[in-house]
Design a protein around this motif. Structure first.
Motif, mmCIF file in Angstrom:
data_model
loop_
_atom_site.group_PDB
_atom_site.id
_atom_site.type_symbol
_atom_site.label_atom_id
_atom_site.label_comp_id
_atom_site.label_asym_id
_atom_site.label_seq_id
_atom_site.Cartn_x
_atom_site.Cartn_y
_atom_site.Cartn_z
ATOM 1 N N LEU A 71 15.352 16.177 27.256
ATOM 2 C CA LEU A 71 16.099 15.125 27.586
ATOM 3 C C LEU A 71 16.648 14.250 26.338
ATOM 4 C CD1 LEU A 71 17.905 13.275 29.353
ATOM 5 C CD2 LEU A 71 15.907 12.093 30.002
ATOM 6 N N PHE A 72 15.589 13.834 25.753
ATOM 7 C CA PHE A 72 15.753 12.692 24.559
ATOM 8 C C PHE A 72 16.297 13.524 23.393
ATOM 9 C CE2 PHE A 72 11.365 10.962 26.120
ATOM 10 C CZ PHE A 72 12.033 10.108 27.101
ATOM 11 N N SER A 73 16.363 14.941 23.379
ATOM 12 C CA SER A 73 17.070 15.604 22.228
ATOM 13 C C SER A 73 18.120 15.518 22.332
ATOM 14 C CB SER A 73 16.447 16.986 22.114
ATOM 15 O OG SER A 73 17.009 17.813 23.081
ATOM 16 N N CYS A 74 19.029 15.194 23.755
ATOM 17 C CA CYS A 74 20.369 15.349 24.067
ATOM 18 C C CYS A 74 20.918 13.744 24.088
ATOM 19 C CB CYS A 74 20.487 15.938 25.221
ATOM 20 S SG CYS A 74 20.434 17.755 25.423
ATOM 21 N N LEU A 75 20.159 12.769 23.992
ATOM 22 C CA LEU A 75 20.603 11.606 24.249
ATOM 23 C C LEU A 75 21.243 11.237 22.736
ATOM 24 C CD1 LEU A 75 17.507 9.459 25.805
ATOM 25 C CD2 LEU A 75 19.531 10.715 27.026
ATOM 26 N N TRP A 76 22.377 10.403 23.231
ATOM 27 C CA TRP A 76 23.253 9.736 21.885
ATOM 28 C C TRP A 76 23.341 8.289 22.301
ATOM 29 C CZ3 TRP A 76 28.996 8.732 21.415
ATOM 30 C CH2 TRP A 76 29.253 8.615 19.988
ATOM 31 N N ALA A 77 22.292 7.739 21.463
ATOM 32 C CA ALA A 77 22.093 6.399 22.179
ATOM 33 C C ALA A 77 21.407 5.766 20.865
ATOM 34 C CB ALA A 77 21.086 6.373 23.433
ATOM 35 N N THR A 78 21.395 4.233 20.992
ATOM 36 C CA THR A 78 20.702 3.476 19.719
ATOM 37 C C THR A 78 20.260 2.303 20.766
ATOM 38 O OG1 THR A 78 21.018 2.361 17.810
ATOM 39 C CG2 THR A 78 22.732 2.247 19.442
ATOM 40 N N GLY A 79 19.226 1.565 20.058
ATOM 41 C CA GLY A 79 19.123 -0.111 20.574
ATOM 42 C C GLY A 79 17.568 -0.026 20.711
ATOM 43 N N PRO A 80 17.124 -1.180 21.117
ATOM 44 C CA PRO A 80 15.302 -1.433 21.471
ATOM 45 C C PRO A 80 14.910 -0.677 22.535
ATOM 46 C CG PRO A 80 16.466 -3.558 21.522
ATOM 47 C CD PRO A 80 17.775 -2.436 21.049
ATOM 48 N N ASN A 81 16.000 -0.588 23.449
ATOM 49 C CA ASN A 81 15.494 -0.077 24.742
ATOM 50 C C ASN A 81 15.274 1.753 24.606
ATOM 51 O OD1 ASN A 81 15.688 -2.257 26.261
ATOM 52 N ND2 ASN A 81 17.637 -1.908 27.026
ATOM 53 N N LEU A 82 16.038 2.199 23.766
ATOM 54 C CA LEU A 82 15.908 3.742 23.411
ATOM 55 C C LEU A 82 14.416 3.785 22.805
ATOM 56 C CD1 LEU A 82 16.853 6.607 23.151
ATOM 57 C CD2 LEU A 82 17.590 6.025 20.740
ATOM 58 N N ARG A 83 13.877 2.969 21.844
ATOM 59 C CA ARG A 83 12.506 3.232 21.403
ATOM 60 C C ARG A 83 11.428 2.918 22.694
ATOM 61 N NH1 ARG A 83 15.188 0.612 17.269
ATOM 62 N NH2 ARG A 83 14.581 -1.539 17.924
ATOM 63 N N LEU A 84 11.849 2.087 23.449
ATOM 64 C CA LEU A 84 10.703 1.861 24.674
ATOM 65 C C LEU A 84 10.738 2.986 25.602
ATOM 66 C CD1 LEU A 84 11.718 -1.772 25.478
ATOM 67 C CD2 LEU A 84 9.589 -0.972 24.223
ATOM 68 N N LEU A 85 12.130 3.698 25.605
ATOM 69 C CA LEU A 85 12.363 4.889 26.570
ATOM 70 C C LEU A 85 11.479 5.906 26.018
ATOM 71 C CD1 LEU A 85 13.460 6.020 29.094
ATOM 72 C CD2 LEU A 85 15.820 6.410 27.693
ATOM 73 N N GLU A 86 11.470 6.322 24.710
ATOM 74 C CA GLU A 86 11.020 7.290 23.996
ATOM 75 C C GLU A 86 9.583 7.267 23.948
ATOM 76 O OE1 GLU A 86 14.503 8.925 20.904
ATOM 77 O OE2 GLU A 86 12.749 7.250 20.357
ATOM 78 N N ASN A 87 8.776 6.161 24.325
ATOM 79 C CA ASN A 87 7.600 6.113 24.323
ATOM 80 C C ASN A 87 7.032 6.014 25.604
ATOM 81 O OD1 ASN A 87 7.194 6.036 21.449
ATOM 82 N ND2 ASN A 87 7.805 3.783 21.466
ATOM 83 N N ARG A 88 7.548 6.313 26.868
ATOM 84 C CA ARG A 88 7.276 6.105 28.008
ATOM 85 C C ARG A 88 7.346 7.605 28.844
ATOM 86 N NH1 ARG A 88 11.590 2.864 30.124
ATOM 87 N NH2 ARG A 88 12.210 4.524 31.906
ATOM 88 N N ARG A 89 6.395 7.645 29.625
ATOM 89 C CA ARG A 89 6.299 9.143 30.479
ATOM 90 C C ARG A 89 7.502 9.118 31.480
ATOM 91 N NH1 ARG A 89 7.073 13.432 32.196
ATOM 92 N NH2 ARG A 89 5.590 14.465 33.504
ATOM 93 N N VAL A 90 8.375 9.953 31.399
ATOM 94 C CA VAL A 90 9.539 10.034 32.288
ATOM 95 C C VAL A 90 9.342 11.613 33.102
ATOM 96 C CG1 VAL A 90 12.040 10.609 32.159
ATOM 97 C CG2 VAL A 90 11.023 9.125 30.658
ATOM 98 N N SER A 91 9.467 11.458 34.367
ATOM 99 C CA SER A 91 9.038 12.625 35.277
ATOM 100 C C SER A 91 10.249 13.073 35.872
ATOM 101 C CB SER A 91 8.326 12.271 36.469
ATOM 102 O OG SER A 91 8.853 11.334 37.291
ATOM 103 N N SER A 92 11.581 12.307 35.603
ATOM 104 C CA SER A 92 12.831 12.990 36.015
ATOM 105 C C SER A 92 13.762 12.020 35.752
ATOM 106 C CB SER A 92 12.700 13.104 37.710
ATOM 107 O OG SER A 92 12.734 11.939 38.273
ATOM 108 N N ALA A 93 14.957 12.531 35.743
ATOM 109 C CA ALA A 93 16.370 11.766 35.240
ATOM 110 C C ALA A 93 17.341 12.375 36.047
ATOM 111 C CB ALA A 93 16.663 12.076 33.835
ATOM 112 N N ALA A 94 18.419 11.421 36.474
ATOM 113 C CA ALA A 94 19.772 12.053 36.826
ATOM 114 C C ALA A 94 20.741 12.012 35.946
ATOM 115 C CB ALA A 94 20.064 10.872 38.243
#
Length: 305
Positions: A66-89
């Motif tokens: 998922l993260f390899s396909c995100l086209w995003a920036t900002g501080p929330n992106l860094r927080l997201l990348e360091n968090r366990r994500v079990s699913s996404a819509a």
């Protein structure tokens, strides 16, 4: 499953308990809505038509897909990348824009980010839209996504398209001096013209109808000239990049000498417009899909989702 059907609920819970025991797993009850249901409710209030699918990441390594396909920036992106994500819509619009909705259990909110546009080289000079956070009420969430995230996304995609058109023009002007264009023109030159002729009518129509810009007399006359030449799709431009019909040398010459002016006018219109108004312009130009791109600049990467 309707919770009012007690027998079906009892049967489902029994099957769930037996399956969990067989797999040596633990079932934990929660009042958190299923992310697919939340995404579906959000999609109903987004502009256009959207399809929803849920992706599950059973192992931490798989969330990298998922993260390899995100086209995003900002501080929330860094927080997201360091968090366990079990699913996404994953929500996909009718014009192929895609976004991901990811639940953040720590703060009981959802992070929303755009995925890289399909079939388009990414221009590193263009800043991707930032990750935003929405709460669990679907209607306000949809409004925030449309007014901020989608507005930023379409503006960035449009900026990339204009940059690609500008690259085409710069290449054509450098590569083909006056008198060196053949009749019929060289194939790569015809394809570059085709990309411009495909999107120019939508740029012109949007500038005409959006009320974004207060044109001075020179700009108004220039836009009239461009509309007369490029206001309608040229034959063969419906499928840009796929064997277009050969343009006339007069149109080619006008594109090479005046096309940059239309690109600059569109850039200025979006840059000076309020976000909601610019959103209308860039969506009109972008639909129904992104324009095929020229060869990438150094360091640019093609989205492979």
């Amino acid at each position: 499953m309707p919770l009012t059907d007690a027998s079906r609920v009892r049967e489902a819970l029994t099957n769930l308990r037996e399956t969990a025991a067989a797999l040596q797993s633990k079932v934990t009850a929660t009042n958190q809505s299923y992310i697919g249901d939340f995404a579906l409710e959000v999609s109903k209030d987004l502009p256009g038509q959207w399809k929803v699918q849920v992706e599950n990441y059973g192992h931490p390594a798989t969330q990298g897909d998922l993260f390899s396909c995100l086209w995003a920036t900002g501080p929330n992106l860094r927080l997201l990348e360091n968090r366990r994500v079990s699913s996404a819509a994953i929500l996909q619009s009718e014009n192929r824009a895609e976004l991901a909705i990811i639940y953040n259990p720590r703060h009981d909110v959802y992070d929303v980010a755009m995925l890289a546009p399909q079939d388009m080289y990414l221009d590193e000079a263009v800043v991707p839209p930032p990750v935003i956070t929405v709460h669990s009420a679907p209607v306000p969430a949809a409004r925030k996504i449309a007014s901020s995230l989608l507005a930023d996304y379409y503006r960035a995609v449009f900026e990339m398209q204009l940059n690609h058109l500008g690259d085409d023009l710069a290449w054509a002007q450098e590569e083909f001096e006056p008198g060196t264009v053949q009749d019929p023109p060289q194939r790569d030159l015809a394809e570059a013209f085709d990309r411009f002729a495909t999107i120019a009518p939508r740029i012109i129509a949007s500038l005409r109808t959006s009320g974004l810009h207060s044109f001075d007399p020179h700009q108004a006359a220039f836009l009239e000239d461009m509309e007369a030449a490029f206001g309608q799709p040229s034959p063969g431009t419906e499928n840009a990049g796929k064997a277009p019909e050969n343009p006339s040398l007069d149109l080619l010459s006008m594109w090479m000498s005046e096309g940059e002016g239309l690109v600059d006018l569109a850039r200025a219109a979006v840059r000076t417009a309020p976000a909601p108004t610019a959103f209308g312009l860039v969506r009109a130009v972008d639909a129904p899909g992104v324009l095929p791109s020229p060869p990438p600049r150094a360091g640019a990467a093609l989205n492979r989702r």
